[in-house]
Motif scaffolding. Structure first.
Motif, PDB file in Angstrom:
ATOM      1  N   ARG A 338       0.827  -1.201   0.000  1.00 47.33           N
ATOM      2  CA  ARG A 338       0.000   0.000   0.000  1.00 47.33           C
ATOM      3  C   ARG A 338       0.864   1.254   0.000  1.00 47.33           C
ATOM      4  O   ARG A 338       0.515   2.261  -0.606  1.00 47.33           O
ATOM      5  CB  ARG A 338      -0.924  -0.039   1.213  1.00 47.33           C
ATOM      6  N   GLY A 339       1.977   1.185   0.698  1.00 45.22           N
ATOM      7  CA  GLY A 339       2.908   2.309   0.722  1.00 45.22           C
ATOM      8  C   GLY A 339       3.479   2.598  -0.655  1.00 45.22           C
ATOM      9  O   GLY A 339       3.650   3.752  -1.040  1.00 45.22           O
ATOM     10  N   ALA A 341       1.935   1.805  -3.508  1.00 44.95           N
ATOM     11  CA  ALA A 341       0.828   2.271  -4.347  1.00 44.95           C
ATOM     12  C   ALA A 341       0.508   3.737  -4.096  1.00 44.95           C
ATOM     13  O   ALA A 341       0.149   4.470  -5.010  1.00 44.95           O
ATOM     14  CB  ALA A 341      -0.414   1.408  -4.107  1.00 44.95           C
ATOM     15  N   THR A 342       0.621   4.176  -2.851  1.00 46.33           N
ATOM     16  CA  THR A 342       0.233   5.543  -2.547  1.00 46.33           C
ATOM     17  C   THR A 342       1.435   6.462  -2.382  1.00 46.33           C
ATOM     18  O   THR A 342       1.300   7.579  -1.903  1.00 46.33           O
ATOM     19  CB  THR A 342      -0.617   5.603  -1.250  1.00 46.33           C
ATOM     20  N   ARG A 344       3.809   6.480  -0.355  1.00 50.48           N
ATOM     21  CA  ARG A 344       4.201   6.862   1.000  1.00 50.48           C
ATOM     22  C   ARG A 344       5.568   6.306   1.342  1.00 50.48           C
ATOM     23  O   ARG A 344       6.181   6.697   2.318  1.00 50.48           O
ATOM     24  CB  ARG A 344       3.209   6.301   2.010  1.00 50.48           C
TER      25      ARG A 344
END
Lengths: 452, 452
Positions: A338-339, A341-342, A344
């Motif tokens: 998720r990091g 993908a976004t 972060r």
């Protein structure tokens, strides 16, 4: 307004009662997206009946809202002439996506129904990969060459508006279609009508390359909060535009893909109407890999069967070690996927990320290790067994966090999708590692364990 | 344009070299979102230096793009007067979200710095839950009462535009602020300027209730492809608007939450700059629950230690059963959680969904069961052991699919978040079930197993 809350059943009742006037009136008031939703919820034969009750210009809008399957079903069951008409009225990007998914026998036949110019537009669009800016863009934008006065642009807009996907951005190009600037409709109506487009346009236009991945396109939209972005080729020639509503679909699609891939399945499996056999088939590959991986875990245990025969209690802690390792590995993978993908996580800092997650794993491993050691000791009354369980737990959770970070980051570095079944792969590998650690340390301390 | 590709390091060099002119010129050309990104990548003391080099109107835009932490750091380190000025210039919804997150000691103090009217706006906005339409909305919209001519609206827009979040929708209200209609800017500039707003407005306005959950708000945007939506109270009074860029953030946030919760952690854990101790703390609770759950799994094994002492080979298949059950359960949970989030699953059809997923589990269980049975038989040469492993595998995967569907659907039905650690909870429960099934059937067939 009276109809606002008709359920699909109530609409079907209107048909039963032959209440055509009410039906037509109801459909007229509904948004195309609502009619599309209604069509998806009712039986096939009623779908055609309702679709045929729509005025042709609304029918086109409804078609554009429908899922691929239902769109195909309806078009394929319409009179030839009406179908041709509807195809011609659909926007180039919608029809391209649609024809791109059709079986070859239909796509060529249906493509031939269109006018030469539209056909060329679509052939051009079909060249681009589905998951790139080119695959997302539409050709229906508003662009003016140099030299236009604002007043003239405002006068011309009404003619262009009905065909354009958005008129909120007006692009300015030179003769070779090189993108030179952009004016928002907002700035346009605020500007002195006697000025030219060049006077008010922004020259530092944010744009995306036609080959940019759709997920990256979505990030650009998110970052700047734009409603639309121009798409250009290597020579900065304007090819099309992407609007924010298409990008929202991309964000949803990519997030769903991440979740399902992490869980060891893929996004084709959750589409309504797909048979359970096919869904099972899509989920099977990773299960089989996991199955053979876990047979290796079993072989690890069998390699230590002497120790296990001596102390059967060793087997009682297999579940807790396996499951905790899997949990921590999955947590780390999810955070990293998720990091990435976004945006972060800075993916270039491979080792920084691994060390940071590894440290978290060490913290978690130490806490859980102490608790597990105490439980093992109190339950079985064997201090050495507690020690073995505690050490193995600490090591396993640390390795789990490292591996759960390393796998998606490395996949990403290799240009692969970081989410591709990171979950099952990491879990299976961890099981092999944790069982090896556990039984090795148990063998090491077997003398002390047997003494108790 | 020359500066287009400066890296953060190159910008820092400009500061080192005291090249203030170049720095100012560079910053002027950059989009606020790019400057915000730059600020996040450089050391603290340089952040303030660069921020102070920005003209105040751009500084506000940059502030609005910054993460909470950095925004607080910068504001808190600015001269009192400049900070007050910037606070006043920020839009009401941004400042509300920001003050809402500040520790109480600051939020009251900083709130007092604002003008009375702004303060009231913010106090009003602070009333709404953060995750609702009210928490998302902004007060800076464009609305006209009945009776305005299009010509007059177009003339007035320029004054209103600088403060409005969007001027692409013009709302029409009566004297009590009841929402009566909407005109898009597109329709406005296409219409005859002598007509009134009432002549051209759409009366069937799509709108959202101020208490609607933000995820549902995002669904409305997605379905209709709108750029903005009005927010109304129970009496249909216009309270504010939500724009599509805010909704994109919601979609991202909700998807991230789903993924992380499924993995048994939460969204606070992947924020840059949060200490590993805190991250470990947020991940610990579900691990502890899993730890105690798996001790029960261990107790199940210990309950069958007689069988295990007789046939140590029984332990070799513990990993494959546990892991496969977990995998199938996680697949099902992921499909269901995502299906709920994207409305692909009809949540009212609890039993239909469970039966459908259960059937997929049965297919997968039968295939994997046959393979596992063959492997067990060929490896250990005990037909009855193969049978026990095969039956347990088939049963476990079927139960896994059912449980993986049941848990998130039921959580959803109870009004809870379906993603809340469905993963770890389902996996742990499955381990207990699958080990019980496995050892029970092994005990049943223990005679046949020992004969071989």
């Amino acid at each position: 307004m009276v109809f606002k809350d008709l359920t699909p059943e109530e609409v079907l009742n209107l048909i039963e009662e032959n209440n055509e006037n009410m039906l037509m009136e109801y459909l007229e008031e509904q948004h195309p997206a609502d009619i599309a939703e209604l069509l998806e919820k009712i039986p096939d034969e009623k779908r055609l009946y309702i679709f045929n009750s729509l005025p042709p210009d609304k029918a086109v809008l409804v078609l554009e809202e429908l899922d691929y399957d239902l769109r195909f079903y309806i078009l394929n069951n319409l009179p030839y002439k009406y179908m041709t008409h509807l195809l011609k009225e659909m926007s180039a990007d919608e029809i391209t996506d649609f024809l791109g998914e059709l079986p070859a026998e239909f796509s060529q036949k249906w493509l031939d129904l269109l006018e030469i110019r539209e056909r060329e537009d679509i052939r051009n669009l079909l060249k681009y990969e589905e998951n790139t800016a080119g695959g997302l863009m539409t050709l229906e934008y508003v662009a003016f060459p140099f030299g236009y006065k604002i007043r003239d642009v405002l006068e011309k807009l009404p003619e262009m508006a009905p065909d354009a996907e958005t008129i909120y951005y007006i692009y300015v190009t030179d003769k070779e279609k090189h993108l030179k600037g952009v004016v928002s409709l907002r700035d346009l109506i605020l500007a002195d009508p006697e000025l030219t487009l060049e006077d008010v346009m922004l020259t530092d236009v944010k744009k995306v390359d036609v080959n940019m991945d759709q997920e990256d396109v979505a990030r650009v939209f998110e970052k700047y909060g734009f409603l639309g972005l121009p798409v250009v080729d290597k020579e900065n020639r304007l090819l099309g535009i992407i609007t924010v509503d298409d990008v929202m679909d991309v964000l949803e699609e990519e997030a769903t893909e991440d979740i399902l891939k992490l869980a060891g399945t893929d996004s084709r499996t959750d589409i309504e109407g797909i048979s359970p056999w096919y869904r099972a088939y899509r989920r099977l590959p990773w299960l089989l890999i996991a199955l053979f991986g876990e047979i290796i875990s079993g072989a690890v245990i069998s390699g230590f069967s002497k120790a296990l025969e001596a102390v059967v209690a060793l087997s009682f802690f297999i579940p807790v070690l396996m499951d905790m390792g899997g949990n921590v590995g999955t947590q780390s993978s999810a955070v990293v996927v998720r990091g990435i993908a976004t945006n972060r996580i800075n993916v270039r800092e491979l080792w920084e990320n691994i060390i940071r997650e590894g440290f978290i794993g060490l913290i978690l491993g130490s806490i859980c290790g102490i608790i597990a050691a105490l439980i093992a000791y109190l339950w079985q009354g064997i201090p050495a067994l507690g020690l073995v369980v505690g050490i193995s737990m600490t090591l396993t959770l640390t390795v789990a966090a490292v591996l759960g970070t390393f796998v998606p980051l490395t996949l990403n570095k290799l240009g692969k999708d970081p989410a591709v079944s990171s979950g099952p792969f990491v879990t299976t590998t961890l099981d092999i590692i944790s069982l090896t650690v556990y039984f090795s340390s148990a063998s090491l301390f077997i003398g002390y364990i047997l003494q108790s």
